[in-house]
Design a protein around this motif. Structure first.
Motif, PDB file in Angstrom:
ATOM      1  N   ASP A  90      17.828  -8.816  -2.615  1.00 64.27           N
ATOM      2  CA  ASP A  90      17.113  -8.030  -1.598  1.00 64.27           C
ATOM      3  C   ASP A  90      15.715  -7.652  -2.087  1.00 64.27           C
ATOM      4  O   ASP A  90      14.743  -7.708  -1.326  1.00 64.27           O
ATOM      5  N   SER A  91      15.625  -7.266  -3.344  1.00 64.53           N
ATOM      6  CA  SER A  91      14.332  -6.849  -3.890  1.00 64.53           C
ATOM      7  C   SER A  91      13.342  -8.009  -3.930  1.00 64.53           C
ATOM      8  O   SER A  91      12.190  -7.879  -3.503  1.00 64.53           O
TER       9      SER A  91
ATOM     10  N   GLU B 268       9.789  -8.647  -1.795  1.00 65.73           N
ATOM     11  CA  GLU B 268       8.529  -8.850  -2.515  1.00 65.73           C
ATOM     12  C   GLU B 268       7.884 -10.182  -2.179  1.00 65.73           C
ATOM     13  O   GLU B 268       6.702 -10.390  -2.456  1.00 65.73           O
ATOM     14  N   GLY B 269       8.667 -11.110  -1.602  1.00 62.95           N
ATOM     15  CA  GLY B 269       8.147 -12.449  -1.387  1.00 62.95           C
ATOM     16  C   GLY B 269       8.093 -13.249  -2.674  1.00 62.95           C
ATOM     17  O   GLY B 269       7.296 -14.189  -2.806  1.00 62.95           O
TER      18      GLY B 269
ATOM     19  N   LEU C 286      18.673 -17.498  -6.027  1.00 61.33           N
ATOM     20  CA  LEU C 286      19.828 -16.714  -5.596  1.00 61.33           C
ATOM     21  C   LEU C 286      20.274 -17.091  -4.190  1.00 61.33           C
ATOM     22  O   LEU C 286      21.467 -17.180  -3.909  1.00 61.33           O
ATOM     23  N   THR C 287      19.325 -17.283  -3.289  1.00 58.71           N
ATOM     24  CA  THR C 287      19.671 -17.522  -1.887  1.00 58.71           C
ATOM     25  C   THR C 287      19.946 -18.986  -1.588  1.00 58.71           C
ATOM     26  O   THR C 287      20.648 -19.302  -0.623  1.00 58.71           O
ATOM     27  N   GLY C 288      19.420 -19.883  -2.433  1.00 60.41           N
ATOM     28  CA  GLY C 288      19.428 -21.283  -2.044  1.00 60.41           C
ATOM     29  C   GLY C 288      18.512 -21.462  -0.844  1.00 60.41           C
ATOM     30  O   GLY C 288      17.741 -20.578  -0.476  1.00 60.41           O
ATOM     31  N   MET C 289      18.563 -22.623  -0.220  1.00 60.69           N
ATOM     32  CA  MET C 289      17.750 -22.857   0.978  1.00 60.69           C
ATOM     33  C   MET C 289      18.599 -22.502   2.190  1.00 60.69           C
ATOM     34  O   MET C 289      19.171 -23.363   2.869  1.00 60.69           O
ATOM     35  N   SER C 290      18.670 -21.199   2.450  1.00 63.01           N
ATOM     36  CA  SER C 290      19.532 -20.663   3.507  1.00 63.01           C
ATOM     37  C   SER C 290      18.710 -19.899   4.519  1.00 63.01           C
ATOM     38  O   SER C 290      17.481 -19.841   4.439  1.00 63.01           O
TER      39      SER C 290
END
Length: 795
Positions: free
Chosen positions: A569-570, A574-575, A582-586
């Protein structure tokens, strides 16, 4: 300079001369500082200019008003109005006016009274108007013809019987506006001076001034109010400008249309009023203050007659200031790395990427344009795109995408149709370690290779930290012993797991003094209490991949899930592109890339990452489409047609929707498409003989619908054939095959004549006119792109 000289005025003809006056009159000339000769007495009036005294005249201690004759570039002639009503023509030393009998010439009223204003006519007729106080049965305005060769016995015009002239101003050549009796403005035409041709009841009768340029406007003031008038209608002012303090002087700028300067009582600033009058009466007024370098209150100012936005100001102490008013700029910043702005009214200034100062602007479009020329985002191997960027986070994302693709291809990770590159949030610990490039944790051989690689790249402290995290203290001590951190190697050698040891206490105190984040993390790890590793995983300066890799190795399931969620989330907010780990391409990556775009403006990278990493479903997302279309527009603006085509090819290969055909060639007779592809898709085997024989099987010399012949090439006179996609080897599955571009149609959009692209190109290398006999069309000169420089030539 003494305090008596409280007024200043530029010479209207000589741009380098000005006068100051109070009890005495002084004539100065300005010079650049670098032109001053040694020993010359001068006064600093700005950082770059000085003024030196040419002459003075001390015979007029009761001067109330002064005006400079506006039609002589060589000699200076002044009209000086005095407290007794006398107006005297004054020069500085011998001039041509001596022989004309004008030097010292006096104009005396019939009755003594103060002279409130003098004004030379802007025409070459040498008319001088004098405004006087009221006297019964006498006029308040006298107009004298100084240029006549006859003895001057009486004025050529007398205006305002039994009135007081508070101020006067010439409008055009033979019209005067006079503020009279502190309550009225009157306009006179000298062709009929017996009556006022227009008038208005107003208290704003002071400082009447007209703009030097051809205009219907003039201005006046009273107390805290400035009035703007239109000579075509004096019923009421077109604008009234309330001011914070009483006004003591107003003056139109001679080099800027409708720019009025004003000076307030006891003020250290000048005030500017940029007046834009609209036909619909919705007038625009921009008011601002200009603070000069004068530290004392200003008593007068004067606009330079020719140099834009330059003025002189004089303070109560007699100090002069030569000042340029900063203009409001119209700034334009193009996508082709050019900043253009207005510089005055006649000039434009421009800087582009060839200018060293452009580096300081941090223009992302310049970087994107350079990358686009190198094929950024279009490389076959994902990791090859990383070589084209300087930003380390951006490099890491491309390397990570390439690594993730390899892990999916070899079966280590499992992707899904909606998530081609899985992130750590969706993987178990062991597989997630591969995404962090931490597969060395349980493999001593891989660890050794990793350490050697990091050491060769200069990341010795990182290598030592990863060795400690892998519980290889001896390896870490060996690495640090070779560097300037050899004392820390000694500290590590004294490690013991006693929670109350002096070693532990000393390390905890000294840890925060370390500047290297990996060394801080090492001692935080070794001195941690009850498996509390917060100081390690929250070490902000460590790479995200290493923080996550450590968490995957040492944190419990509960703490790991909490840490991963908070960190994701952080980083997304921040971009920080490291969040892709962490997210992968989701779907969450869309928000991440948007925040990155907001921070950097790098629409090129977010478009390329989405195009190369998103699933077809995510590619159709509205936000993704907006990025991609914006980047396409940029490529079009830069005229990078080849890069745009390659980008679209890559996009279409990844997208679930295929673009429809957009360009058709229709038969000139039946109006139907002559495309071989469309014919193959719609016709049966029996229709195939419509094509020509095997020796020319890739061409159709006639329309496949009406059988009419195709147009002839204007150069070789052979019938044109469409770009063929047909090979009759397998009727059921025709093979797509495109003819070379040299054989395609090309034609002039004006005269419609054309032929094979190769032939037409060769023709127009030596000709401007159409190759068809009797056609006079200048086809080549009509082609706008032929006159536009290529992208590579734009600097």
């Amino acid at each position: 300079m003494n305090s008596g000289r409280l007024e200043v005025q530029w010479s209207p003809c000589n741009p380098d001369k000005f006068i100051t006056w109070g009890s005495d009159i002084y004539l100065y000339e300005t010079l650049p500082k670098q032109d001053i000769k040694e020993g010359t007495q001068y006064v600093d009036i700005s950082d770059t200019t000085v003024a030196y005294l040419l002459a003075s005249n001390s015979g007029y201690h009761y001067a109330k008003c002064v005006d400079i004759y506006p039609n002589d570039e060589m000699d200076t002639l002044l009209a000086v109005g005095q407290a007794n009503g006398k107006v005297t023509l004054v020069t500085f030393g011998p001039t041509k006016y001596d022989s004309l009998g004008l030097t010292g010439l006096e104009f005396n009223p019939k009755h003594a009274r103060p002279c409130n204003a003098v004004a030379w006519s802007p025409s070459p007729e040498q008319l001088l108007a004098c405004g006087l106080d009221r006297y019964r049965n006498d006029h308040c305005v006298h107009v004298w013809d100084v240029g006549s060769r006859q003895p001057i016995a009486s004025p050529v015009a007398e205006l305002g019987l039994s009135d007081t002239a508070n101020s006067i101003c010439w409008l055009h050549n033979r019209c005067l506006v006079v503020g009279v009796n502190s309550k009225q403005l009157k306009m006179y035409d000298l062709r009929d001076p017996t009556r006022a041709i227009n008038s208005s009841q107003t208290k704003a009768v002071f400082g009447v001034t007209g703009p030097p340029r051809s205009s219907y406007l003039f201005a006046s003031y009273v107390e805290n109010q400035i009035a703007i008038w239109d000579i075509r209608s004096l019923d009421k002012p077109v604008l009234t400008l309330p001011q914070a303090k009483p006004v003591i002087k107003i003056s139109w700028c001679p080099t800027r249309k409708n720019l009025l300067g004003s000076l307030h009582k006891d003020s250290r600033s000048l005030h500017l009023h940029d007046i834009q009058l609209m036909d619909d009466m919705d007038h625009s007024i921009l008011e601002r203050s200009v603070k000069t370098t004068l530290s004392n209150q200003i008593t007068s100012f004067s606009w330079h007659p020719k140099r834009e936005s330059r003025l002189l100001a004089i303070s109560l102490a007699g100090v002069l200031c030569d000042y340029y008013v900063c203009e409001r700029m119209t700034l334009n910043w193009s996508q082709t790395c050019e900043v253009v702005w207005t510089y005055g009214q006649r000039d434009l200034k421009i800087i582009n990427e060839s200018n060293p100062i452009y580096e300081e602007l941090g223009d992302i479009s310049r970087i994107m344009r350079r990358r686009a020329l190198q094929g950024y985002g279009l490389k076959t191997e994902l990791k090859d795109n990383a070589v084209l960027v300087d930003d380390e986070d951006l490099k890491d994302i491309w390397y990570w995408l390439d690594q993730s693709k390899d892990l999916v291809n070899d079966g280590t990770l499992t992707s899904s149709p909606n998530k081609l590159h899985p992130g750590i949030k969706s993987e178990v610990r062991d597989k997630a370690l591969y995404l962090c490039n931490w597969k060395f944790v349980h493999d001593p051989i891989t660890l050794q290779l990793t350490m050697e690689q990091l050491e060769s790249q200069g990341f010795t402290t990182k290598a030592a930290a990863l060795a400690v995290f892998s519980l290889q203290l001896k390896l870490a001590i060996k690495l640090l012993a070779k560097t300037e951190y050899n004392t820390l190697a000694m500290a590590l050698s004294g490690f013991n797991d006693d929670k109350n040891s002096i070693w532990r206490e000393s390390c905890m105190v000294s840890r925060m003094k370390l500047t290297d984040p990996y060394l801080r993390a090492v001692f935080a790890f070794l001195t941690s209490d009850s498996e509390n590793y917060d100081l390690v995983v929250h070490e902000q300066e460590m790479a995200v991949a290493d923080r996550v890799g450590f968490a995957l190795t040492y944190l419990s399931d509960t703490k790991l899930a909490e840490f991963i969620t908070q960190l994701t989330d952080s980083l997304v907010q921040e971009g920080n592109l490291s969040a892709v780990l962490l997210t992968g391409m989701s779907t969450q990556t869309i928000s991440l890339l948007q925040h990155y775009l907001d921070n950097t403006g790098d629409v090129q990278s977010v478009s390329a990452l989405a195009m190369r990493g998103f699933s077809p479903t995510l590619l159709e997302h509205d936000r993704t489409q907006y990025w991609i279309n914006s980047y396409r527009e940029l490529l079009d603006i830069w005229r990078m047609w080849s890069q745009r085509s390659q980008f679209d090819i890559w996009y279409n290969s990844r997208s679930s929707t295929k673009p429809e055909q957009q360009v058709y060639v229709n038969c000139n007779f039946c109006g139907k498409s002559t495309s071989a592809h469309s014919q193959i898709m719609s016709r049966t085997k029996a229709s195939y003989p419509r094509f020509t024989g095997s020796s020319n099987q890739n061409k159709m010399s006639c329309c496949p619908n009406c059988r009419k012949p195709q147009p002839r090439c204007a150069i070789c006179l052979i019938h044109m054939g469409t770009a063929s996609c047909y090979q009759p080897e397998n009727v059921n599955q025709p093979t797509v095959r495109i003819n070379p571009f040299d054989l395609w149609y090309t034609w002039c959009q004006t005269c419609r004549h054309g032929g094979h692209a190769m032939h037409i190109t060769q023709w127009f290398k030596e000709h401007q006119e159409c190759p068809v006999t009797a056609c006079t069309c200048k086809c080549f000169s009509l082609d706008a792109p032929s006159n536009i420089p290529s992208v590579s030539s734009v600097t």
